[in-house]
Design an enzyme around this catalytic site. Structure first.
Site, PDB file in Angstrom:
ATOM      1  N   GLU A  70       6.422   4.303  13.411  1.00 22.38           N
ATOM      2  CA  GLU A  70       6.255   5.487  14.235  1.00 22.38           C
ATOM      3  C   GLU A  70       7.433   6.809  13.118  1.00 22.38           C
ATOM      4  OE1 GLU A  70       4.456   2.863  17.232  1.00 22.38           O
ATOM      5  OE2 GLU A  70       7.148   2.976  15.988  1.00 22.38           O
ATOM      6  N   PRO A 128       8.690  -9.903   5.672  1.00 27.05           N
ATOM      7  CA  PRO A 128       8.456 -10.181   6.406  1.00 27.05           C
ATOM      8  C   PRO A 128       8.591  -8.644   7.548  1.00 27.05           C
ATOM      9  CG  PRO A 128       9.555 -11.476   5.709  1.00 27.05           C
ATOM     10  CD  PRO A 128       9.859 -10.899   4.767  1.00 27.05           C
ATOM     11  N   MET A 188      15.623  -2.973   3.950  1.00 26.52           N
ATOM     12  CA  MET A 188      15.626  -2.215   4.541  1.00 26.52           C
ATOM     13  C   MET A 188      14.910  -0.550   4.046  1.00 26.52           C
ATOM     14  SD  MET A 188      14.753  -3.626   7.764  1.00 26.52           S
ATOM     15  CE  MET A 188      13.920  -2.311   8.814  1.00 26.52           C
ATOM     16  N   ASN A 233       0.433  -0.057   8.987  1.00 28.24           N
ATOM     17  CA  ASN A 233      -0.774   1.180   8.029  1.00 28.24           C
ATOM     18  C   ASN A 233      -0.700   0.419   7.570  1.00 28.24           C
ATOM     19  OD1 ASN A 233      -0.856   4.166   7.659  1.00 28.24           O
ATOM     20  ND2 ASN A 233       1.192   4.173   7.477  1.00 28.24           N
TER      21      ASN A 233
END
Length: 423
Positions: free
Chosen positions: A60, A271, A312, A338
């Site tokens: 999101e 992952p 990240m 996505n």
């Protein structure tokens, strides 16, 4: 069940909430940090009077990014407070907006009336924007009491979720009636919101803002330079992104089969959750693959077979490094992730068959021949090899994916217009 009973039960569930946080912190220590924020205690100092955006987790947050950047441009005098519920979402928000002084961030407090009240008193927003399906009755009610308009952006509601909400009509119907705008992805979902109690004048079909994803040309240039530095411009490279438990073994088995035809193939394995980075690295080593961790900043060499994407905020960049993209969470019944990120980067797309979180998007890509679905290691290996061996097919699929993106853009503009009317 009405909101009063819901609130009582939520308070009775406090021990379960604490246990859940503790269990999660054993795998992901970040869950043991900033616990006060989850109860609206010790919130960071913030500017008041701006826009509040809630994006529950990583997916999101990524979807919300274009909207947030557009809001920053449209309302240059206002701060934007972004909340989430997970450490991975928090880290992604901070990495995406590290250089934007008007962005402020904390966890969204749990849905206790007193916590929601304290949070809203702390930031005093002019408007609240909630991404996709994260509906909290007490937060929404506290906004309504203060006259703060609330928007459900990029809203989606499956038949299964609608049935679940319908079972608690005395709770959900008043909640939906208190909201001011539902910017819904499809006509079918709009009808479900209306049947559950949303006011007709507040429901509009905008499409999905995920189609409005734009790629920074600098990212593409950086990816080309990285492959040149690693001397992988002539090597076939594929990515398995956002994998879940049970998928990594399948992906590695497919890679082993692929190496029989393409011994120099490189797999980028990413992952979904950081707490699995170490275990997936160990799995790669146990299975005999020469593996390099992205976080170690070690170079990929000719002997490297797997690059573990254990950082990240780099997923788009890692997609850009690959020739073929497999999107995980879809070989196991997780619902997929996505599919439009690799489409926007002009990559041929593969996925499993479990894509119920992205049914409409998957159907559009599938019907345009931009997406191929696989079921196991053998079919995944065959599909990747076919795309390596037939670059014309890979290019056709990539172009089809870009075509789907362009044909469905405009949702962001329609959403911003709706927000503008409320502002």
């Amino acid at each position: 069940m009405n909101r009063t009973l819901y609130t009582v039960l939520f308070h009775l569930g406090l021990p379960i909430i604490a246990l859940r946080l503790w269990l999660r912190s054993r795998k992901a220590p970040a869950y043991a940090q900033r616990i006060g924020e989850r109860f609206a205690l010790g919130l960071p100092a913030m500017q008041r009077g701006g826009i509040w955006v809630h994006a529950v987790s990583v997916g999101e947050s990524i979807a919300a990014a274009p909207m947030i950047r557009a809001l920053l441009a449209r309302y240059p005098q206002l701060p934007i407070t972004i909340t989430c519920m997970t450490p991975t979402g928090s880290e992604r928000i901070r990495s995406m907006f590290a250089n934007e002084p008007r962005i402020q961030h904390c966890y969204l407090p749990y849905d206790f009336p007193w916590a929601a009240s304290r949070f809203l008193n702390h930031i005093r927003p002019k408007l609240g924007v909630i991404m996709e399906t994260e509906l909290w009755p007490n937060h929404i009610h506290q906004c309504a009491k203060r006259g703060i308009p609330t928007v459900l952006a990029n809203a989606r509601l499956s038949q299964r979720s609608a049935r679940g909400y319908g079972r608690f009509a005395r709770l959900t119907r008043p909640m939906l009636a208190e909201m001011n705008l539902f910017a819904v992805q499809t006509e079918a979902e709009a009808q479900r919101f209306l049947e559950l109690g949303a006011r007709p004048e507040c429901v509009t079909v905008t499409g999905s803002i995920k189609f409005d994803l734009t790629i920074d040309p600098a990212l593409l240039q950086r990816a080309v330079a990285q492959r040149e530095q690693w001397q992988t411009t002539q090597r076939p490279v594929w990515i398995a992104a956002s994998t879940h438990v049970g998928e990594d073994e399948v992906v590695l088995s497919a890679h082993r089969q692929l190496l029989a035809a393409h011994p120099d193939a490189l797999l980028i394995l990413v992952p979904r959750h950081p707490e699995r980075f170490n275990s997936v690295f160990e799995l790669c080593q146990q299975q005999g693959f020469a593996t390099v961790r992205r976080s170690a900043a070690e170079p990929v060499t000719a002997s490297t077979s797997v690059l573990l994407g254990d950082t990240m905020g780099e997923l788009l960049f890692l997609y850009a490094l690959a020739d073929v993209a497999f999107v995980g969470g879809s070989l196991v019944p997780n619902g997929g992730h996505n599919l439009l990120e690799p489409a926007a980067l002009a990559k041929p797309i593969l996925s499993g068959t479990h894509v119920f979180n992205f049914l409409e998007i998957a159907a559009l890509l599938r019907n345009a021949s931009a997406l191929e679905e696989v079921t196991d290691a053998a079919s995944l290996s065959i599909a990747v090899q076919r795309l390596f061996d037939q670059p014309e097919l890979a290019r056709t699929m990539a172009d089809a994916g870009l075509g789907v993106m362009k044909a469905n853009q405009g949702a962001l503009q329609r959403l911003l217009e709706g927000i503008g009317r409320l502002m």
